[in-house]
Design a protein around this motif. Structure first.
Motif, PDB file in Angstrom:
ATOM      1  N   UNK A  36     -76.024   3.697 -16.732  1.00  0.00           N
ATOM      2  CA  UNK A  36     -76.074   5.108 -16.359  1.00  0.00           C
ATOM      3  C   UNK A  36     -77.265   5.766 -17.060  1.00  0.00           C
ATOM      4  N   UNK A  37     -77.925   6.686 -16.374  1.00  0.00           N
ATOM      5  CA  UNK A  37     -79.119   7.322 -16.932  1.00  0.00           C
ATOM      6  C   UNK A  37     -78.906   8.818 -17.137  1.00  0.00           C
ATOM      7  N   UNK A  38     -79.470   9.314 -18.260  1.00  0.00           N
ATOM      8  CA  UNK A  38     -79.416  10.730 -18.596  1.00  0.00           C
ATOM      9  C   UNK A  38     -80.820  11.214 -18.920  1.00  0.00           C
ATOM     10  N   UNK A  39     -81.148  12.397 -18.481  1.00  0.00           N
ATOM     11  CA  UNK A  39     -82.393  13.033 -18.906  1.00  0.00           C
ATOM     12  C   UNK A  39     -82.060  13.912 -20.105  1.00  0.00           C
ATOM     13  N   UNK A  40     -82.688  13.633 -21.246  1.00  0.00           N
ATOM     14  CA  UNK A  40     -82.290  14.296 -22.487  1.00  0.00           C
ATOM     15  C   UNK A  40     -83.505  14.700 -23.315  1.00  0.00           C
ATOM     16  N   UNK A  41     -83.269  15.711 -24.170  1.00  0.00           N
ATOM     17  CA  UNK A  41     -84.215  16.061 -25.230  1.00  0.00           C
ATOM     18  C   UNK A  41     -83.846  15.234 -26.457  1.00  0.00           C
ATOM     19  N   UNK A  42     -84.827  14.576 -27.032  1.00  0.00           N
ATOM     20  CA  UNK A  42     -84.572  13.690 -28.172  1.00  0.00           C
ATOM     21  C   UNK A  42     -84.564  14.506 -29.463  1.00  0.00           C
ATOM     22  N   UNK A  43     -83.513  14.308 -30.241  1.00  0.00           N
ATOM     23  CA  UNK A  43     -83.376  15.021 -31.503  1.00  0.00           C
ATOM     24  C   UNK A  43     -83.876  14.199 -32.676  1.00  0.00           C
ATOM     25  N   UNK A  44     -83.274  14.358 -33.850  1.00  0.00           N
ATOM     26  CA  UNK A  44     -83.789  13.731 -35.081  1.00  0.00           C
ATOM     27  C   UNK A  44     -83.593  12.223 -35.098  1.00  0.00           C
ATOM     28  N   UNK A  45     -84.360  11.579 -35.973  1.00  0.00           N
ATOM     29  CA  UNK A  45     -84.205  10.145 -36.188  1.00  0.00           C
ATOM     30  C   UNK A  45     -82.901   9.885 -36.925  1.00  0.00           C
ATOM     31  N   UNK A  46     -82.308   8.722 -36.679  1.00  0.00           N
ATOM     32  CA  UNK A  46     -81.075   8.323 -37.351  1.00  0.00           C
ATOM     33  C   UNK A  46     -81.271   6.953 -37.983  1.00  0.00           C
ATOM     34  N   UNK A  47     -80.430   6.639 -38.941  1.00  0.00           N
ATOM     35  CA  UNK A  47     -80.503   5.349 -39.622  1.00  0.00           C
ATOM     36  C   UNK A  47     -80.225   4.233 -38.621  1.00  0.00           C
ATOM     37  N   UNK A  93     -87.525  10.556 -43.455  1.00  0.00           N
ATOM     38  CA  UNK A  93     -86.481  11.468 -42.976  1.00  0.00           C
ATOM     39  C   UNK A  93     -85.102  10.813 -43.044  1.00  0.00           C
ATOM     40  N   UNK A  94     -85.038   9.526 -42.750  1.00  0.00           N
ATOM     41  CA  UNK A  94     -83.763   8.810 -42.842  1.00  0.00           C
ATOM     42  C   UNK A  94     -83.286   8.761 -44.294  1.00  0.00           C
ATOM     43  N   UNK A  95     -84.186   8.426 -45.221  1.00  0.00           N
ATOM     44  CA  UNK A  95     -83.804   8.388 -46.636  1.00  0.00           C
ATOM     45  C   UNK A  95     -83.286   9.748 -47.094  1.00  0.00           C
ATOM     46  N   UNK A  96     -84.019  10.810 -46.743  1.00  0.00           N
ATOM     47  CA  UNK A  96     -83.613  12.155 -47.157  1.00  0.00           C
ATOM     48  C   UNK A  96     -82.242  12.518 -46.585  1.00  0.00           C
ATOM     49  N   UNK A  97     -82.011  12.161 -45.328  1.00  0.00           N
ATOM     50  CA  UNK A  97     -80.729  12.483 -44.692  1.00  0.00           C
ATOM     51  C   UNK A  97     -79.584  11.724 -45.350  1.00  0.00           C
ATOM     52  N   UNK A  98     -79.807  10.451 -45.664  1.00  0.00           N
ATOM     53  CA  UNK A  98     -78.758   9.657 -46.300  1.00  0.00           C
ATOM     54  C   UNK A  98     -78.473  10.153 -47.719  1.00  0.00           C
ATOM     55  N   UNK A  99     -79.507  10.517 -48.453  1.00  0.00           N
ATOM     56  CA  UNK A  99     -79.305  11.050 -49.801  1.00  0.00           C
ATOM     57  C   UNK A  99     -78.453  12.317 -49.775  1.00  0.00           C
TER      58      UNK A  99
END
Length: 442
Positions: free
Chosen positions: A12-23, A108-114
């Protein structure tokens, strides 16, 4: 059996705006209905068409690939590797991002996890927010650093070597891996057939020129006659005992770091980037600041990298205890450090061996745990030893952040954190955190 209300959304396909990076090498997006997508091959701020690769109508989230980019990020480049992209090789996560952007995403991933797992801002963790590339990896966009000194190739039913697709047992047959170090590429694993093999691991030691090929046959498979252009040791994984057995040449490779040579046997652990071991030793020693006569612990010590570095710096009146669970790694560590009487290596799990030693105090501790981290019980024990400084080497920012939270409960805080990009083109990142007791301002 699938529940009657469940329906697969794969495809299935969705047209989306991509948000922040994740781990984990993907970014977060949401459908118009609010469903969470973990999207690979996308970058924050882009608008893409995301095709679902895993998930059902009742899933908490879906996994997806960006199969069409409608609005591209300024950080996007064309992937240099023809085997990178949706549905292809799963080895590289960020081929489509500029080198500087890759490091920002990892930061950004390191900062988010911290923040999420330890409640720490970068400043509170002693981190300036940068992810440092290894010397020689500072290349312009479009050029790929060839850093991976150990590559495990999967072999398909026809005997062709390749790499696994993302979260799949399927093999993407390749003719070259761009991130493979020259010593690996020169073996030409991809250019020959490997009948009856399940996998072929190629190792090119960075400090000695040693090369090694480890073969894993399929059940009942016979080893091929291996004729390669370069001198190489050949080993095999036993079908019954799953142990590594020499077929030709040495059962180990020799690696160099911090002025010492280390024997690494039978496919044992060593950092895969040729500069990583030296850079990590430097960061750990600068953080610990060893003194003559110190008593130090090296936990999850592998073949003795940090134990050797500590022993060289604490002098004859100091002592180092290393603990490692792998039997062959312990044999190698004892061999590698046999000239240093002040070093003792014990075999077993840290949480079991350390209490048996009856050690009640230590001056310095370095730990380099597996991806899952050290855990609350081990952290509590380490904190009770009253070390003036602890160096935590981490290959996973989530595990690091969890353990930093446990250390905080026991009165230790990070005073310096450094992050290294030893794995360009992938989401992996290495960190070194230096901790000290809150009550002691050294």
């Amino acid at each position: 059996m699938q529940h009657e209300t469940e329906a697969s959304l794969v495809g299935h396909e969705y047209e989306v705006e991509v948000g922040p990076v994740a781990h984990g090498g993907h970014c977060v997006a949401r459908t118009d209905a609010g469903r969470v997508l973990f999207v690979r091959h996308a970058l924050p701020g882009e608008r893409v068409v995301a095709r679902v690769t895993e998930g059902e109508s009742t899933s908490r989230f879906l996994r997806a690939d960006a199969v069409q980019v409608l609005e591209a990020s300024k950080d996007r480049v064309e992937a240099p590797c023809p085997f990178s992209g949706p549905g292809k090789c799963g080895g590289c996560d960020w081929q489509h991002a500029k080198p500087g952007a890759q490091r920002r995403l990892k930061g950004e991933v390191i900062a988010e996890q911290l923040m999420r797992l330890a409640g720490l801002t970068p400043e509170e963790a002693g981190w300036d927010g940068t992810v440092v590339p290894a010397d020689g990896d500072k290349l312009p966009a479009g050029e790929v650093p060839a850093w991976r000194t150990r590559v495990q190739y999967a072999v398909d039913a026809e005997g062709h070597a390749g790499l696994r697709k993302h979260r799949s047992h399927e093999v993407e047959v390749i003719d070259r891996c761009l991130i493979a170090a020259p010593g690996v590429s020169e073996l030409g694993i991809e250019k020959r057939e490997w009948p009856q093999m399940a996998s072929v691991e190629a190792i090119a030691a960075s400090g000695s020129g040693d090369r090694q090929v480890i073969l894993t046959p399929r059940p009942g498979g016979r080893l091929p006659i291996v004729e390669l252009d370069k001198p190489v040791s050949v080993l095999r994984i036993g079908e019954k005992d799953k142990q590594v057995h020499p077929v030709h040449g040495r059962a180990f490779v020799r690696e160099r770091a911090d002025g010492r040579t280390y024997r690494v046997g039978e496919g044992g652990f060593w950092q895969v980037h040729p500069q990583a071991a030296d850079m990590l030793v430097k960061a750990v020693m600068q953080g610990l600041m060893p003194r003559k006569g110190d008593m130090a612990l090296d936990l999850y010590c592998g073949v003795g990298l940090f134990a050797g570095a500590l022993a060289e710096r604490i002098g004859d009146k100091g002592a180092v205890l290393g603990i490692e669970s792998g039997k062959r790694a312990v044999e190698d560590a004892r061999h590698n450090l046999k000239d240093l009487d002040r070093v003792r290596i014990e075999q077993g799990k840290v949480e079991q061996v350390l209490p048996r030693t009856r050690i009640e105090e230590a001056d310095l501790i370095v730990l380099d745990p597996p991806r899952a981290g050290a855990g609350k019980q081990t952290v509590r024990h380490l904190a009770s030893l009253g070390a003036r400084r602890i160096a935590y080497v981490a290959c996973d920012p989530a595990a690091l952040a969890r353990d930093l939270a446990y250390f905080a409960e026991e009165g230790y805080k990070p005073v310096k954190l450094r992050a290294f990009d030893f794995f360009p083109m992938t989401h992996h990142v290495e960190c070194v955190a230096i901790l000290k007791p809150v009550a002691k301002e050294l």
